[in-house]
Design an enzyme around this catalytic site. Structure first.
Site, PDB file in Angstrom:
ATOM      1  N   HIS A 245       8.148   7.283   7.550  1.00 30.05           N
ATOM      2  CA  HIS A 245       8.724   6.800   6.290  1.00 30.05           C
ATOM      3  C   HIS A 245       9.026   7.970   5.357  1.00 30.05           C
ATOM      4  O   HIS A 245      10.130   8.082   4.811  1.00 30.05           O
ATOM      5  CB  HIS A 245       7.735   5.817   5.650  1.00 30.05           C
ATOM      6  CG  HIS A 245       8.140   5.302   4.309  1.00 30.05           C
ATOM      7  ND1 HIS A 245       8.337   3.971   4.068  1.00 30.05           N
ATOM      8  CD2 HIS A 245       8.377   5.925   3.121  1.00 30.05           C
ATOM      9  CE1 HIS A 245       8.680   3.807   2.794  1.00 30.05           C
ATOM     10  NE2 HIS A 245       8.702   4.980   2.202  1.00 30.05           N
ATOM     11  N   GLU A 246       8.048   8.847   5.172  1.00 33.45           N
ATOM     12  CA  GLU A 246       8.222   9.967   4.238  1.00 33.45           C
ATOM     13  C   GLU A 246       9.171  11.032   4.791  1.00 33.45           C
ATOM     14  O   GLU A 246       9.997  11.573   4.052  1.00 33.45           O
ATOM     15  CB  GLU A 246       6.869  10.568   3.868  1.00 33.45           C
ATOM     16  CG  GLU A 246       5.911   9.602   3.184  1.00 33.45           C
ATOM     17  CD  GLU A 246       6.488   8.870   1.977  1.00 33.45           C
ATOM     18  OE1 GLU A 246       7.393   9.408   1.300  1.00 33.45           O
ATOM     19  OE2 GLU A 246       6.039   7.739   1.709  1.00 33.45           O
TER      20      GLU A 246
END
Length: 164
Positions: free
Chosen positions: A69-70
């Site tokens: 996600h990051e």
């Protein structure tokens, strides 16, 4: 730094490089994040910050979902620039296409709230207990006064504390 997480960041970058057929600069990785957020991508600093406590408590999902996600935020920014939305189409494309993961905006990890001490102040009214925070208690010790809204008496520290 936990080695598995560092390896997962590298794996995510290798997947993105294979998919987009171009190199990406590697970010600095930090564990200086607390509270409810599992991770934060600082786009202009090329920095990833992760919550070490949530990583320890949810390692498998954290490595699979949160790290991707990051990293996807940084990759999306490097590909498409500043004008994209944080969880917009470009980011979702990377989550689905590159990492084959659902583009979930938020985690559902259980977050332990920190215990806080309340300082009990009183006035003559019935139900006249007022739990003060440490900051407000310190202000009283420095001379600030607080009044009861019902009877207008000055609130006085009872000597009692309560942990919430």
């Amino acid at each position: 730094m936990p080695e598995l997480l560092k390896e997962r960041v590298e794996t995510c970058y290798q997947q993105a490089e294979t998919f987009f057929k171009r190199p990406f600069p590697r970010p600095e990785v930090s564990f200086k994040l607390r509270g409810q957020k599992a991770g934060v991508a600082h786009l202009h600093e090329n920095l990833l910050r992760f919550n070490l406590q949530l990583y320890r408590e949810n390692q498998e999902d954290f490595l699979r979902q949160t790290v991707a996600h990051e990293v996807a935020h940084l990759v999306a920014h490097q590909l498409f620039g500043d004008s994209i939305q944080a969880h917009g189409e470009e980011w979702q494309l990377i989550m689905r296409g590159v990492y084959e993961l659902p583009p979930n905006r938020c985690h559902n990890y259980e977050v332990q709230r920190r215990a806080t001490t309340r300082y009990i102040y009183r006035c003559p009214c019935p139900q006249g207990d007022f739990p003060f925070t440490a900051q407000r208690h310190k202000l009283v010790r420095q001379g600030r006064r607080y009044l009861c809204k019902r009877c207008r008496a000055i609130l006085v520290y009872s000597g009692e504390t309560r942990v919430e």
